[in-house]
Design an enzyme around this catalytic site. Structure first.
Site, PDB file in Angstrom:
ATOM      1  N   GLY A 278     -20.413 -65.464   7.960  1.00  0.00           N
ATOM      2  CA  GLY A 278     -19.608 -64.273   8.186  1.00  0.00           C
ATOM      3  C   GLY A 278     -19.881 -63.626   9.532  1.00  0.00           C
TER       4      GLY A 278
ATOM      5  N   GLU B 269     -27.925 -71.311  12.028  1.00  0.00           N
ATOM      6  CA  GLU B 269     -28.563 -71.015  10.738  1.00  0.00           C
ATOM      7  C   GLU B 269     -28.824 -72.297   9.954  1.00  0.00           C
ATOM      8  OE1 GLU B 269     -26.757 -66.539   9.801  1.00  0.00           O
ATOM      9  OE2 GLU B 269     -25.671 -68.326   9.144  1.00  0.00           O
TER      10      GLU B 269
ATOM     11  N   THR C  80     -28.427 -58.130   6.286  1.00  0.00           N
ATOM     12  CA  THR C  80     -29.590 -58.178   5.395  1.00  0.00           C
ATOM     13  C   THR C  80     -30.767 -58.825   6.101  1.00  0.00           C
ATOM     14  OG1 THR C  80     -28.058 -58.410   3.538  1.00  0.00           O
ATOM     15  CG2 THR C  80     -30.374 -58.809   3.082  1.00  0.00           C
TER      16      THR C  80
ATOM     17  N   ALA D   3     -26.722 -64.284   2.935  1.00  0.00           N
ATOM     18  CA  ALA D   3     -25.611 -65.141   2.528  1.00  0.00           C
ATOM     19  C   ALA D   3     -24.405 -64.266   2.231  1.00  0.00           C
ATOM     20  CB  ALA D   3     -25.978 -65.973   1.301  1.00  0.00           C
TER      21      ALA D   3
ATOM     22  N   LYS E 246     -23.308 -60.293  -3.844  1.00  0.00           N
ATOM     23  CA  LYS E 246     -23.107 -61.622  -3.260  1.00  0.00           C
ATOM     24  C   LYS E 246     -23.130 -62.735  -4.310  1.00  0.00           C
ATOM     25  CE  LYS E 246     -22.817 -59.652   0.657  1.00  0.00           C
ATOM     26  NZ  LYS E 246     -23.800 -59.720   1.712  1.00  0.00           N
TER      27      LYS E 246
END
Length: 235
Positions: A99, A106, A32, A86, A124
């Site tokens: 993941g 991060e 994403t 996320a 999510k």
């Protein structure tokens, strides 16, 4: 009904509305976040001026190809905004991330930012964190001892489940950009994330964990009903 990829694209493009000329941005990692970087590259090509700190080598390579100006936290230690994805998001905007294996960078980048915005598709959103295995980044030395201690500490925090070393290519384990390994902890439900986060930090071989607590200010979530904005309570 929109597909997951289309929803990710919607969320990523919605986050562009928060970007202003002259901003210092943290660029997240994952599928994403990669869509946000791609959309940002279009804006940069059209004249938008930003300076960005990537959270992984993969993001850095993508941004470089798009001509996005890059920096490091040593050169640019204070950021205005980080946009990242996320793996799970709960109602209090507590997250599981990592993941893709970039959780350490991060978290460092998010902590250096005035605001952290999460972009995701509605899949999510969860009531309780933990269905997605929690990534825990560990050093190579004493791996088995660290795994055993992580398991014991997790049990004390009310978490039970298989803890396994993340596999990489062939027979080799997955290696992070920092040269560390990842334990994936399939706890199923993490009823007290703050308790577990504190406990994991007590394990000497643990570098960082994928619980992002109190960091995300806003989540931009794309779903079948459009874009939903979720704010952290008190943010």
């Amino acid at each position: 009904m929109l597909k997951a990829d289309e929803l990710k694209e919607e969320a990523a493009r919605a986050a562009l509305d928060l970007v202003e000329d002259g901003m210092r941005l943290g660029l997240g990692s994952g599928s994403t976040a990669a869509r946000f970087v791609a959309a940002l590259g279009e804006r940069v090509a059209a004249g938008l001026r930003v300076i960005c700190v990537p959270t992984s080598e993969a993001t850095r390579l993508q941004a470089e190809k798009l001509g996005i100006p890059l920096s490091t936290l040593d050169e640019t230690p204070e950021l205005n905004l980080t946009v990242d994805g996320a793996d799970e998001i709960d109602a209090e905007l507590r997250l599981i991330k990592g993941g893709g294996g970039a959780l350490l960078r991060e978290k460092i980048v998010a902590t250096a930012s005035d605001r952290m915005v999460v972009i995701a598709d509605e899949s999510k959103l969860v009531k309780t964190l933990g269905a997605f295995p929690l990534p825990v980044e560990v050093v190579r030395f004493g791996l088995l001892a660290t795994m055993r201690l992580v398991e014991a500490i997790a049990v004390e925090a009310g978490c039970h489940g298989e803890i396994r070393l993340r596999p990489g290519v062939g027979q080799a384990p997955f290696v992070t950009d920092q040269g560390n390994l990842i334990l994936d902890c399939a706890f199923g439900a993490i009823l007290e994330p703050e308790v577990l986060a504190f406990a994991l930090k007590r394990v000497p071989g643990v570098v960082e964990h994928g619980l992002f607590l109190g960091l995300a200010d806003l989540a931009i979530v794309a779903g079948s009903g459009g874009i939903k904005l979720l704010r952290r309570p008190g943010a």
